[in-house]
Design a protein around this motif. Sequence first.
Motif: not given
Length: 197
Positions: A171-185
């Motif tokens: 779940r932590i890996d998934q949250v990191r990936a989502e945060l990275d996407e949000l940061s890019d956006l």
Amino acid sequence: MHGHGYAPPQPGRPAGSTLVALRVVFICLTVLSCGFLGWVPMLRLAIVTRRVLHLALFCAVIVLNVGLFLYFGSAVPDDPDKELSDSAAAVVLIGILVQLVGVMAYYLYAEMRHYETLPVPPPFPAAPQQQMTGYGYPPVAQPPVPNPYAQPVRQPAPAPAPAPTPQPPRRIDQVRAELDELSDLLRKDHRADGGDR
């Protein structure tokens, strides 16, 4: 059904002390008998080496002994007051010395040479071969018998095992990936709004 059995023992070299003792006995026997028992070491040599030459020398020593006895018997005068002639005494003495020295020298030489060719025995007896039991199967190993008087062996305490490191949940890996996407956006959005003001 039956195997070949045990191999017959191979003739080897006797121990060194045994050989020396036998040589001393046979030489003393020859010297103390003034050479007249010189056939004894020659007989031993003929038996040990099993050579025709040594058998012929054994026979020659016996013939020389008999010849010396016969010559000495015929050379002795019938009259007890007369002495043995010097030539007869010299022949008997030379015959005894030749036989004495010849037998001793050849016996020692031939026996030492014979035993030099034989292998030296091992200092300890060879380990016995494993005996095969019924129908050619090896013998069954017997378990060791426990000793009731033996002290129990203390086992060392086991060392504490290191605590396992917890694996991060997926779940932590998934949250990191989502945060990275949000940061890019957000970065793209920030550039689209005018970037630097």
